[in-house]
Design a protein around this motif. Structure first.
Motif, mmCIF file in Angstrom:
data_model
loop_
_atom_site.group_PDB
_atom_site.id
_atom_site.type_symbol
_atom_site.label_atom_id
_atom_site.label_comp_id
_atom_site.label_asym_id
_atom_site.label_seq_id
_atom_site.Cartn_x
_atom_site.Cartn_y
_atom_site.Cartn_z
ATOM 1 N N PHE A 155 4.140 8.677 0.138
ATOM 2 C CA PHE A 155 5.516 8.195 -0.058
ATOM 3 C C PHE A 155 5.634 7.736 -1.518
ATOM 4 C CE2 PHE A 155 7.331 6.940 4.298
ATOM 5 C CZ PHE A 155 6.409 7.652 5.038
ATOM 6 N N SER A 156 6.830 7.792 -2.084
ATOM 7 C CA SER A 156 6.995 7.217 -3.425
ATOM 8 C C SER A 156 7.201 5.708 -3.325
ATOM 9 C CB SER A 156 8.136 7.890 -4.188
ATOM 10 O OG SER A 156 9.371 7.744 -3.526
ATOM 11 N N VAL A 157 7.592 5.242 -2.138
ATOM 12 C CA VAL A 157 7.817 3.820 -1.894
ATOM 13 C C VAL A 157 6.500 3.177 -1.439
ATOM 14 C CG1 VAL A 157 9.101 2.241 -0.377
ATOM 15 C CG2 VAL A 157 10.222 4.288 -1.258
ATOM 16 N N GLN A 158 6.222 1.970 -1.883
ATOM 17 C CA GLN A 158 5.072 1.211 -1.370
ATOM 18 C C GLN A 158 5.558 0.269 -0.281
ATOM 19 O OE1 GLN A 158 3.947 0.089 -5.604
ATOM 20 N NE2 GLN A 158 2.024 -0.097 -4.493
ATOM 21 N N TYR A 178 0.870 -1.175 0.000
ATOM 22 C CA TYR A 178 0.000 0.000 0.000
ATOM 23 C C TYR A 178 0.902 1.218 0.000
ATOM 24 C CZ TYR A 178 1.237 0.394 4.878
ATOM 25 O OH TYR A 178 1.977 0.534 6.027
ATOM 26 N N GLN A 179 0.318 2.369 -0.313
ATOM 27 C CA GLN A 179 1.117 3.592 -0.383
ATOM 28 C C GLN A 179 0.906 4.410 0.886
ATOM 29 O OE1 GLN A 179 0.273 6.128 -3.757
ATOM 30 N NE2 GLN A 179 2.465 6.590 -3.905
ATOM 31 N N PRO A 180 1.895 4.418 1.788
ATOM 32 C CA PRO A 180 1.730 5.196 3.025
ATOM 33 C C PRO A 180 1.770 6.694 2.738
ATOM 34 C CG PRO A 180 3.882 4.104 2.960
ATOM 35 C CD PRO A 180 3.215 3.807 1.662
ATOM 36 N N VAL A 181 1.246 7.484 3.661
ATOM 37 C CA VAL A 181 1.307 8.948 3.526
ATOM 38 C C VAL A 181 2.016 9.551 4.728
ATOM 39 C CG1 VAL A 181 -0.786 9.042 2.108
ATOM 40 C CG2 VAL A 181 -0.974 9.373 4.598
ATOM 41 N N CYS A 214 5.856 -8.089 7.440
ATOM 42 C CA CYS A 214 5.546 -9.394 8.009
ATOM 43 C C CYS A 214 6.169 -9.428 9.401
ATOM 44 C CB CYS A 214 6.014 -10.539 7.107
ATOM 45 S SG CYS A 214 7.737 -10.509 6.657
ATOM 46 N N GLY A 215 5.733 -10.410 10.204
ATOM 47 C CA GLY A 215 6.152 -10.451 11.595
ATOM 48 C C GLY A 215 5.008 -10.039 12.499
ATOM 49 N N SER A 216 5.226 -10.051 13.828
ATOM 50 C CA SER A 216 4.116 -9.762 14.749
ATOM 51 C C SER A 216 3.743 -8.283 14.738
ATOM 52 C CB SER A 216 4.469 -10.228 16.159
ATOM 53 O OG SER A 216 5.704 -9.685 16.561
ATOM 54 N N LEU A 217 4.691 -7.420 14.381
ATOM 55 C CA LEU A 217 4.419 -5.979 14.320
ATOM 56 C C LEU A 217 4.838 -5.439 12.966
ATOM 57 C CD1 LEU A 217 5.782 -4.934 17.833
ATOM 58 C CD2 LEU A 217 3.385 -4.788 17.074
ATOM 59 N N GLY A 218 4.159 -4.362 12.538
ATOM 60 C CA GLY A 218 4.525 -3.719 11.284
ATOM 61 C C GLY A 218 4.587 -2.214 11.450
ATOM 62 N N TRP A 219 5.507 -1.585 10.716
ATOM 63 C CA TRP A 219 5.640 -0.119 10.760
ATOM 64 C C TRP A 219 4.655 0.493 9.778
ATOM 65 C CZ3 TRP A 219 6.916 3.971 7.480
ATOM 66 C CH2 TRP A 219 7.291 5.173 8.103
ATOM 67 N N VAL A 220 3.902 1.474 10.220
ATOM 68 C CA VAL A 220 2.968 2.176 9.338
ATOM 69 C C VAL A 220 3.095 3.686 9.528
ATOM 70 C CG1 VAL A 220 1.299 0.250 9.295
ATOM 71 C CG2 VAL A 220 1.003 2.098 10.955
ATOM 72 N N SER A 221 2.697 4.417 8.494
ATOM 73 C CA SER A 221 2.655 5.876 8.556
ATOM 74 C C SER A 221 1.326 6.323 7.967
ATOM 75 C CB SER A 221 3.810 6.464 7.740
ATOM 76 O OG SER A 221 3.716 7.876 7.725
ATOM 77 N N ASP A 222 0.638 7.221 8.673
ATOM 78 C CA ASP A 222 -0.567 7.844 8.120
ATOM 79 C C ASP A 222 -0.636 9.281 8.629
ATOM 80 O OD1 ASP A 222 -1.611 7.724 10.713
ATOM 81 O OD2 ASP A 222 -2.898 6.005 10.303
ATOM 82 N N ARG A 223 -1.730 9.983 8.389
ATOM 83 C CA ARG A 223 -1.848 11.394 8.783
ATOM 84 C C ARG A 223 -1.643 11.612 10.278
ATOM 85 N NH1 ARG A 223 -3.860 15.553 5.724
ATOM 86 N NH2 ARG A 223 -4.282 15.019 3.553
ATOM 87 N N THR A 224 -1.926 10.564 11.085
ATOM 88 C CA THR A 224 -1.806 10.723 12.542
ATOM 89 C C THR A 224 -0.387 10.463 13.061
ATOM 90 O OG1 THR A 224 -2.408 8.457 13.177
ATOM 91 C CG2 THR A 224 -4.222 9.980 12.758
ATOM 92 N N GLY A 225 0.469 9.873 12.257
ATOM 93 C CA GLY A 225 1.851 9.666 12.699
ATOM 94 C C GLY A 225 2.448 8.350 12.234
ATOM 95 N N TYR A 226 3.655 8.101 12.742
ATOM 96 C CA TYR A 226 4.374 6.841 12.494
ATOM 97 C C TYR A 226 4.157 5.950 13.701
ATOM 98 C CZ TYR A 226 7.488 9.875 9.591
ATOM 99 O OH TYR A 226 8.022 10.752 8.698
ATOM 100 N N ARG A 227 3.997 4.671 13.505
ATOM 101 C CA ARG A 227 3.903 3.738 14.637
ATOM 102 C C ARG A 227 4.081 2.300 14.171
ATOM 103 N NH1 ARG A 227 -0.726 5.620 12.970
ATOM 104 N NH2 ARG A 227 -2.228 4.134 12.144
ATOM 105 N N TYR A 228 4.223 1.388 15.138
ATOM 106 C CA TYR A 228 4.166 -0.051 14.870
ATOM 107 C C TYR A 228 2.799 -0.542 15.311
ATOM 108 C CZ TYR A 228 9.074 -0.289 13.721
ATOM 109 O OH TYR A 228 10.280 -0.136 13.091
ATOM 110 N N GLN A 229 2.182 -1.400 14.516
ATOM 111 C CA GLN A 229 0.899 -1.987 14.911
ATOM 112 C C GLN A 229 0.795 -3.429 14.429
ATOM 113 O OE1 GLN A 229 -1.796 0.886 12.945
ATOM 114 N NE2 GLN A 229 -2.215 -0.652 11.361
#
Ligand code: MD3
Ligand code: FE
Length: 207
Positions: A52-55, A41-44, A59-74
């Motif tokens: 982001f230009s990168v998609q 998916y294309q994070p923002v 995998c694993g128990s946690l994943g790094w994500v970025s959206d309008r509310t911030g960066y986090r692991y979920q």
């Protein structure tokens, strides 16, 4: 292992050609399975929503994500809501071999660089521990990797990362600024439709 003349802080390790062509093909097959379960998916960017230009996926128990509310692991994929697929054995084995860390990785962020994609200089500091290193695997097209110091504006150097290369950032190098300044489109035959995949294995919580 090759020792490059380097102005980097202690804790940087470079393993050029760590994975041979057959390992690389096996990893691509495993990743095709990962993206079937957890689509790229294309994070923002936080606040602005600039894509982001990168998609990405994880995998694993946690994943790094970025959206309008911030960066986090979920624990869940941001669009499907499903748990991330398990981390393939070969990645756990790589970590055991090079990370010099007693605890296993919790997250594997998968970055896909299509034509023109790049990643600006940044630090990785969304983890709750910096004790563990970050281990990165490059697959597919060759990239120009830029790495600086632990403060913005420090001296930088460029390293050409080719398919199968592994780099490890531990110790004082864990908080170095780094980015991908360009990808040489079509330089590798590994991905049939072209592009570059980067996997980064991370420990997120203290151990
Ligand atoms: C140095 N990825 O996912 S990998 C990232 O090629 C990221 O996709 C780039 O930066 C890529 O955050 C660079 C090399 C890398 C990864 C993590 C690091 C270098 C690092 C963390 C700390 C210091
Ligand atoms: Fe990074």
């Amino acid at each position: 292992m090759l020792e490059l003349p380097t102005t980097l802080p202690e804790g940087f390790r470079y393993f050029p050609g760590y994975f041979d062509a057959s390992d690389q093909r096996a990893m691509v097959a495993l990743l095709r399975d990962v993206v079937k379960q957890a689509p790229l998916y294309q994070p923002v960017m936080p606040r602005t929503g600039t894509p982001f230009s990168v998609q990405m996926t994880n995998c694993g128990s946690l994943g790094w994500v970025s959206d309008r509310t911030g960066y986090r692991y979920q624990r869940e994929h941001p669009t499907t809501g499903a748990p991330w697929p398990p981390m393939p054995e070969i990645m756990l084995k790589l970590w055991e071999d090079v990370a010099e860390c007693l605890a296993p990785p919790e997250a594997c962020l998968v970055n896909f660089y299509g034509e023109g994609a790049k990643m600006g200089l940044h630090q990785d500091r969304d983890e709750s521990t910096f004790e563990a290193p970050v281990v990165s695997v490059s697959l597919g097209d060759t990239a120009l990797f830029r790495v600086g110091q632990t403060t913005r504006g420090g001296k930088t150097q460029s390293i050409t990362l080719t398919s199968g290369d592994v780099i490890v950032f531990g110790g004082a190098a864990r908080l170095c600024y780094h980015g991908i300044s360009k990808v040489m489109w079509g330089s590798s035959p590994l991905l049939s439709a072209g592009g570059r995949l980067n996997l980064t294995l991370r420990r997120v919580t203290p151990f």
